[in-house]
Design an enzyme around this catalytic site. Structure first.
Site, mmCIF file in Angstrom:
data_model
loop_
_atom_site.group_PDB
_atom_site.id
_atom_site.type_symbol
_atom_site.label_atom_id
_atom_site.label_comp_id
_atom_site.label_asym_id
_atom_site.label_seq_id
_atom_site.Cartn_x
_atom_site.Cartn_y
_atom_site.Cartn_z
ATOM 1 N N ASP A 75 -62.758 -8.707 38.037
ATOM 2 C CA ASP A 75 -62.399 -9.582 36.925
ATOM 3 C C ASP A 75 -63.650 -10.328 36.477
ATOM 4 O O ASP A 75 -64.483 -10.687 37.312
ATOM 5 C CB ASP A 75 -61.310 -10.584 37.325
ATOM 6 C CG ASP A 75 -60.525 -11.106 36.126
ATOM 7 O OD1 ASP A 75 -61.164 -11.573 35.164
ATOM 8 O OD2 ASP A 75 -59.283 -11.035 36.139
ATOM 9 N N SER A 82 -53.928 -21.402 28.863
ATOM 10 C CA SER A 82 -52.849 -20.493 28.467
ATOM 11 C C SER A 82 -52.460 -19.524 29.576
ATOM 12 O O SER A 82 -51.437 -18.846 29.480
ATOM 13 C CB SER A 82 -53.256 -19.707 27.216
ATOM 14 O OG SER A 82 -54.352 -18.846 27.489
ATOM 15 N N LEU A 84 -51.880 -20.483 32.754
ATOM 16 C CA LEU A 84 -51.251 -21.172 33.884
ATOM 17 C C LEU A 84 -49.744 -20.995 33.972
ATOM 18 O O LEU A 84 -49.167 -21.184 35.048
ATOM 19 C CB LEU A 84 -51.598 -22.661 33.831
ATOM 20 C CG LEU A 84 -53.104 -22.979 33.927
ATOM 21 C CD1 LEU A 84 -53.337 -24.482 33.804
ATOM 22 C CD2 LEU A 84 -53.695 -22.455 35.225
ATOM 23 N N CYS A 201 -50.014 -9.301 25.097
ATOM 24 C CA CYS A 201 -49.244 -10.492 25.469
ATOM 25 C C CYS A 201 -49.737 -11.705 24.703
ATOM 26 O O CYS A 201 -48.968 -12.620 24.400
ATOM 27 C CB CYS A 201 -49.347 -10.736 26.972
ATOM 28 S SG CYS A 201 -48.445 -9.527 27.964
ATOM 29 N N CYS A 353 -53.708 -13.830 11.476
ATOM 30 C CA CYS A 353 -52.590 -13.994 12.408
ATOM 31 C C CYS A 353 -53.126 -14.782 13.601
ATOM 32 O O CYS A 353 -53.983 -15.645 13.419
ATOM 33 C CB CYS A 353 -52.002 -12.649 12.817
ATOM 34 S SG CYS A 353 -53.162 -11.569 13.683
#
Length: 395
Positions: A75, A82, A84, A201, A353
């Protein structure tokens, strides 16, 4: 029972459990399907988790708690507010901290006996085989198509099982791709979707507890592979609908014409997966069907100079209530086609958007309807909040 993973079966006898570990794993040891032998297999296992997000969080917590001896983590992101509500391996105090460091800290609190090997880098064609080769299995917790194809292809080439999971809004799915024993990801999805056609997501949202279900399923499948028990999800896709609280199982079959694991494979090395999925590493996609894009900095200048153009927000009403760019007109993407007659085709139209995916679809719709002077805002309102006006909430 023999482990499904050959290296573990050869080496687990060398793993020794301390008195503390025997006490810690006591509820495992009294299970006839696990026993002391099985716990040694868990300790000898090497599992690579790709991603420490919604799926990676419960996966890492439970693999560590179960006593998987070596966990590699790939990672390169940092913890954001956002994250958590669903990425439970990360704590509020670690916002802004590299996710790998945050995950290692939490794992150490759960089980200090686990060795964590960090790879704070993006998984690429150039490094994937080298990173994956020493692990017994890989667990894919990513949310983008280039990495999913990359993980799949690397696992097939190295003969590793790929414990797969994905989530979106209220639904999730999981399976085990293992080309030596069943289908691979390409058997299910031979071609990636067009860029922007499948919302992430970040674009479509996800119920915070949903990743817990799918991530735990991935952890269960990983433990089963290590121990050699039960029936792994090889050739079976388990779909979960949280709203209906229903699981459905679908049979997956190996594609004999699969270019990677079929009878006559044509793919024998890793490729450029961003190009394969229609993306480009060096710069954002600036043109699609002749549609140019505009940065938020350029948009800000145009607004300040009071240029004559129409700024359209194609998000949903509930998103518009959270945050908006000044002077924008809300026309949700699903309503755009019905409201084309309200727009002046001779006027410059700028569309945004949340992050750029839905606005690109809107631009394509406008272009096909005859509008030519249309511009897509790169990064959407999220970029506007980060680069132009930090008082605009990010969500």
């Amino acid at each position: 029972m023999k482990s499904f993973l050959p290296r573990i079966e050869k080496t687990f006898s060398e793993a020794e459990l301390s008195l503390e570990e025997i006490k810690r794993y006591g509820r495992h040891l009294i299970m006839p399907e696990v026993t002391l032998e099985g716990q040694k297999k868990l300790k000898a296992a090497k599992v690579l988790a790709v991603g420490t997000g919604g799926l990676g969080s419960p996966l890492l917590l439970y693999l560590a708690a179960a006593g998987v001896g070596t966990i590699g983590i790939v990672d390169f992101d940092v913890v954001d507010h956002s994250n958590l509500h669903r990425q439970i391996v990360h704590k509020t105090k670690n916002v802004g901290k590299p996710k790998i460091e945050s995950a290692i800290e939490t794992i150490a609190e759960i089980n200090p006996n686990v060795q964590v090997i960090p790879y704070e880098t993006a998984l690429r064609s150039e490094n994937a085989l080298e990173i994956i080769k020493d692990y017994d299995c890989v667990v894919d917790g990513t949310d983008n198509f280039p990495t999913r194809y990359l993980v799949n292809d690397a696992c097939v080439l190295l003969g590793k099982p790929n414990v797969y999971g994905s989530i979106f809004r209220f639904e999730g799915q999981s399976t085990v791709f293992w080309a030596e024993k069943g289908p691979c990801y390409r058997c299910l999805y031979p071609e990636p979707p067009e860029p922007g056609m499948v919302p992430s997501c970040a674009e479509g949202g996800v119920l915070g507890v949903l990743p817990g279900v799918i991530g735990v399923l991935q952890a269960i499948e990983t433990v089963k592979l290590i121990l050699g028990i039960g029936k792994p999800l090889i050739g079976r896709l388990l779909h979960f609908d949280a709203l209906a609280m229903r699981f459905r199982e679908y049979v997956l079959r190996k594609d004999p014409d699969c270019p990677l694991c079929g009878e006559n494979p044509t793919i024998n090395k890793l490729i450029d997966y961003e190009a394969f999925c229609g993306l480009h590493r060096q710069q954002p996609v600036d043109f699609t069907n002749g549609i140019p894009s505009i940065t938020v900095e350029e948009l800000k200048r145009a607004l300040d100079e009071e240029e004559n153009f129409l700024l359209i927000d194609v998000r949903e009403e509930h998103e518009y209530q959270i945050a908006r760019i000044p002077q924008s007109k809300l026309i949700p993407l699903g309503q755009l086609h019905a409201k084309l007659h309200e727009l002046d085709s001779s006027k410059k139209i700028v569309v945004y958007c949340k992050m750029g995916g839905r606005s690109l679809k809107a631009c394509q719709l406008l272009y096909n309807a005859g509008f030519k002077n249309i511009w897509n805002v790169q990064g959407g309102i999220d970029a506007w909040s980060q680069l132009i006006d930090p008082t605009v909430p990010r969500y």
